[in-house]
Scaffold this motif. Structure first.
Motif, short mmCIF file in Angstrom:
data_model
loop_
_atom_site.label_atom_id
_atom_site.label_comp_id
_atom_site.label_asym_id
_atom_site.label_seq_id
_atom_site.Cartn_x
_atom_site.Cartn_y
_atom_site.Cartn_z
N GLY A 258 44.27 61.03 59.77
CA GLY A 258 43.75 59.74 60.20
C GLY A 258 42.34 59.45 59.74
N LEU A 259 41.80 60.27 58.82
CA LEU A 259 40.42 60.08 58.43
C LEU A 259 40.34 59.50 57.02
CD1 LEU A 259 37.61 60.59 59.64
CD2 LEU A 259 37.56 62.75 58.45
N PHE A 260 40.41 60.34 56.02
CA PHE A 260 40.33 59.90 54.65
C PHE A 260 41.59 60.31 53.91
CE2 PHE A 260 36.02 60.62 56.05
CZ PHE A 260 35.38 59.47 55.63
N THR A 261 41.96 59.56 52.88
CA THR A 261 43.06 59.96 52.01
C THR A 261 42.60 59.87 50.57
OG1 THR A 261 43.88 57.70 51.98
CG2 THR A 261 44.86 59.18 53.59
N SER A 262 43.13 60.74 49.74
CA SER A 262 42.73 60.76 48.34
C SER A 262 43.63 59.85 47.51
CB SER A 262 42.80 62.19 47.81
OG SER A 262 41.95 63.03 48.53
N THR A 263 43.98 58.73 48.05
CA THR A 263 44.89 57.83 47.35
C THR A 263 44.18 57.13 46.20
OG1 THR A 263 44.34 56.19 49.01
CG2 THR A 263 46.40 57.38 49.30
N GLY A 264 44.88 57.00 45.11
CA GLY A 264 44.36 56.32 43.94
C GLY A 264 44.80 54.88 43.91
N PRO A 265 44.49 54.19 42.82
CA PRO A 265 44.78 52.77 42.75
C PRO A 265 46.26 52.45 42.70
CG PRO A 265 43.98 53.60 40.64
CD PRO A 265 43.79 54.70 41.65
N ASP A 266 47.12 53.45 42.36
CA ASP A 266 48.55 53.20 42.30
C ASP A 266 49.17 53.11 43.69
OD1 ASP A 266 49.88 56.51 42.13
OD2 ASP A 266 47.81 55.93 42.48
N LYS A 267 48.44 53.51 44.72
CA LYS A 267 48.95 53.45 46.09
C LYS A 267 48.20 52.33 46.81
CE LYS A 267 50.17 58.33 46.19
NZ LYS A 267 50.07 59.60 46.91
N THR A 268 48.81 51.19 46.92
CA THR A 268 48.12 50.01 47.42
C THR A 268 48.01 50.02 48.94
OG1 THR A 268 50.21 48.83 47.48
CG2 THR A 268 48.90 48.66 45.47
N CYS A 269 47.05 49.24 49.45
CA CYS A 269 46.88 49.10 50.89
C CYS A 269 47.99 48.24 51.46
CB CYS A 269 45.54 48.41 51.17
SG CYS A 269 44.11 49.47 51.02
N PRO A 270 48.32 48.41 52.71
CA PRO A 270 49.21 47.46 53.38
C PRO A 270 48.57 46.07 53.37
CG PRO A 270 48.92 49.45 54.68
CD PRO A 270 47.92 49.52 53.57
N PRO A 271 49.37 45.03 53.56
CA PRO A 271 48.82 43.66 53.57
C PRO A 271 47.69 43.51 54.59
CG PRO A 271 51.22 43.62 53.53
CD PRO A 271 50.82 45.05 53.75
N GLN A 272 46.69 42.71 54.24
CA GLN A 272 45.56 42.39 55.12
C GLN A 272 44.77 43.64 55.51
OE1 GLN A 272 44.87 38.94 56.62
NE2 GLN A 272 45.94 38.54 54.71
N THR A 273 44.80 44.67 54.68
CA THR A 273 44.04 45.90 54.95
C THR A 273 42.87 46.01 53.98
OG1 THR A 273 45.97 47.08 55.79
CG2 THR A 273 44.13 48.42 55.03
N LEU A 274 41.69 46.21 54.51
CA LEU A 274 40.52 46.40 53.67
C LEU A 274 40.53 47.79 53.06
CD1 LEU A 274 37.69 44.80 55.85
CD2 LEU A 274 38.70 43.86 53.76
N ASP A 275 40.22 47.87 51.79
CA ASP A 275 40.16 49.14 51.07
C ASP A 275 38.70 49.45 50.78
OD1 ASP A 275 40.74 51.38 49.54
OD2 ASP A 275 41.07 50.21 47.71
N ILE A 276 38.15 50.47 51.46
CA ILE A 276 36.75 50.84 51.28
C ILE A 276 36.71 52.22 50.63
CG2 ILE A 276 34.57 51.35 52.43
CD1 ILE A 276 35.31 49.35 54.56
N ALA A 277 36.12 52.29 49.46
CA ALA A 277 36.04 53.54 48.71
C ALA A 277 34.67 54.18 48.92
CB ALA A 277 36.27 53.28 47.23
N VAL A 278 34.67 55.49 49.19
CA VAL A 278 33.44 56.25 49.46
C VAL A 278 33.29 57.34 48.41
CG1 VAL A 278 32.19 57.65 51.13
CG2 VAL A 278 33.67 55.81 51.93
#
Length: 524
Positions: A258-278
């Protein structure tokens, strides 16, 4: 009944110590849970960790620095953070060196051998702090570090069994069963401890378990038969527990639930979800600044390690660093610096820097006194700032406000400064370099800058305040400003508070740990 005679030099306060078979076994949160349970029982309780090595630190009300984990444990006891709870803090700046902080003040940059020679002074500070902290307390809950069975470190130990002997504490030995090898680690740890230290171990706790605990019965029998110690509890894996982590182990592995995931750009966010990269900096510090963001619904916070995983985030955050020059070079080497600069030119982009991240947004970072690794590095050049690391460390609690240039309205924030860096604006020659303050304290001192766009808002900005996103109103306004750019519907957001999460943690531990045995060990 207490079965070990009390040393005459030890304070007459019942003490329990949580040690682990490894780092990241869950000692800190189990200690926090025990602090909460004992406090709820009506006992005056205080946490203590003689020495902590962590880059997540906290500033007390009197301007002293201590580990974030012990500040959380203090909150679990209903106490204000006190440096006596963590008299020695090591903040690594490289693989072989660290800044040494004793009783909340930096005493120097040392390599391992230098610090071993300094341990005699450190131990005196530990003993004095513990004796003073015990006054007026009913019970003490201590935390160890790493493993007590690191035989190459035993001669220099001031945080595990040596501290247990000083406090005359019984020990709970904790293993993380999720990573595997827990039973072998428990048996191995016991076999490497001396007879007197083995006698202090009262029993075992398995942490982060997934599944049916009854399936472990045969292993319990085998290990208990071999070591003559009982298993006192099996703590389940807790999902979406929004409490600060002690160190960056889980962050680096990308496995914290539930914290961070190492997802890349090929794994999109669910609709209306903000994607914040750290950005995952090698010397990342105080990444707990992001905890409030990850607690929000409709927000995904992900680790950014490689330029090829940059994707199309709604915002990029550069967190704090304990070696800003080295981490800036890391961004350049990996191509992340170029990717961030390219991203900053997009119409709806937002780039944020916190403390060391703010310094990286500037033109240049100098460390002439070798406060960290020394040297100089060019920054990202997104703000006309230059930073110089100075000998005197800035440590203070801060109340202030984020100006309307960030989220459209001025909003209160509070947190703390921990920095050697001093940033100054460079005289601006280009008309488009419209830099302006974005944050100031109650005295009007500027703590952050941003580059203003034609609409008067800052698309690239940074601030020196750790914990600024903990302020609900500001965090909600910031996130909704990102949603506005993305044409998402605004959301009200959550209330970020550690109290309910500490109670949730304590409730789970109470249900799965033999608390009657714990109370018996303490004689309460």
């Amino acid at each position: 009944m207490r079965t070990i005679s009390r040393l005459s030099a030890a304070p007459p306060v019942p003490a329990l110590m949580v040690q682990g078979v490894s780092s990241n076994a869950g000692k800190s949160l189990l200690t926090a849970a025990l602090c909460r349970l004992l406090t709820r029982r009506g006992l005056k309780t205080a946490p203590f960790k003689a020495q902590n090595m962590a880059l997540n630190s906290f500033v007390t009300d009197d301007g002293k620095e201590m580990a974030r984990a012990q500040a959380l444990q203090a909150a679990a006891c209903g106490l204000s953070a006190d440096v006596r709870m963590n008299p020695v803090l090591l903040k690594p700046t490289s693989h072989t060196g660290a800044q040494i902080i004793v009783m909340g003040e930096p005493v120097g940059q040392m390599r391992v051998r230098e610090y071993h020679l300094y341990k005699t002074k450190a131990w005196r500070a530990v003993r004095k702090a513990y004796k003073s902290l015990c006054v007026g307390k009913d019970v003490m809950v201590l935390e160890g570090a790493g493993s007590p069975a690191e035989i190459n470190l035993k001669a220099h130990d001031i945080v595990n069994m040596r501290m247990a002997r000083l406090a005359d504490a019984r020990v709970l030995l904790v293993a993380d069963i999720d990573r595997g090898g827990a039973f072998a680690a428990l048996v191995g740890t016991m076999s490497l401890l001396g007879r007197a230290d083995r006698a202090r171990v009262a029993g075992y706790v398995l942490n982060k378990f997934r599944g049916d605990a009854t399936l472990l019965t045969s292993a319990f029998t085998a290990v208990s038969s071999r070591t003559r110690r009982p298993f006192l509890g099996v703590i389940p894996m807790l999902k979406d527990l929004h409490l600060p982590e002690e160190d960056s182990v889980s962050f680096k592995l990308g496995i914290t639930p539930g914290l961070f995931t190492s997802t890349g750009p090929d794994k999109t966010c669910p609709p209306q979800t903000l994607d914040i990269a750290v950005t995952d900096l090698p010397h990342i510090s105080n990444f707990t600044d992001l905890d409030a963001l990850r607690a929000e619904h409709g927000v995904r916070v992900r680790i950014l390690r490689r330029a090829e995983d940059f994707g199309v985030p709604h915002a990029v955050i550069l967190p704090g660093s304990k070696n800003t020059v080295a981490d800036m070079r890391f961004l350049q080497k990996t191509g992340l610096a170029e990717a961030i600069c390219r991203f900053s030119k997009q119409d709806n982009a937002t780039v944020v820097g916190i403390c060391g991240g703010l310094q990286m947004l500037g033109q240049r970072i100098d460390d002439p006194l070798c406060i960290e690794d020394g040297g100089r590095a060019a920054g990202l050049g997104l703000l006309p700032l230059r930073t110089r690391l100075r000998e005197v460390k800035q440590l203070r609690r801060v109340a202030g406000r984020m100006l309307e240039t960030v989220a459209g309205t001025a909003l209160s924030v509070e947190g703390y400064e921990i920095r050697h860096g001093q940033s100054e604006p460079i005289s601006r020659r280009k008309k488009h370099d419209r830099m302006a303050p974005v944050m100031e304290d109650t005295a009007g001192r500027v703590l952050g800058w941003g580059r203003l766009e034609p609409d008067g808002r800052a698309r690239v900005w940074g601030a020196y305040l750790h914990g600024l996103f903990d302020a609900d109103a500001f965090r909600h306004a910031f996130l909704n400003s990102l949603r506005e750019k993305a044409c998402f519907a605004p959301q009200t957001g959550c209330v970020y508070s550690l109290g309910p999460e500490l109670d949730r943690l304590a409730d789970v531990v109470e249900q799965n740990l033999n608390m009657l045995s714990v109370y018996s060990l303490l004689g309460v």
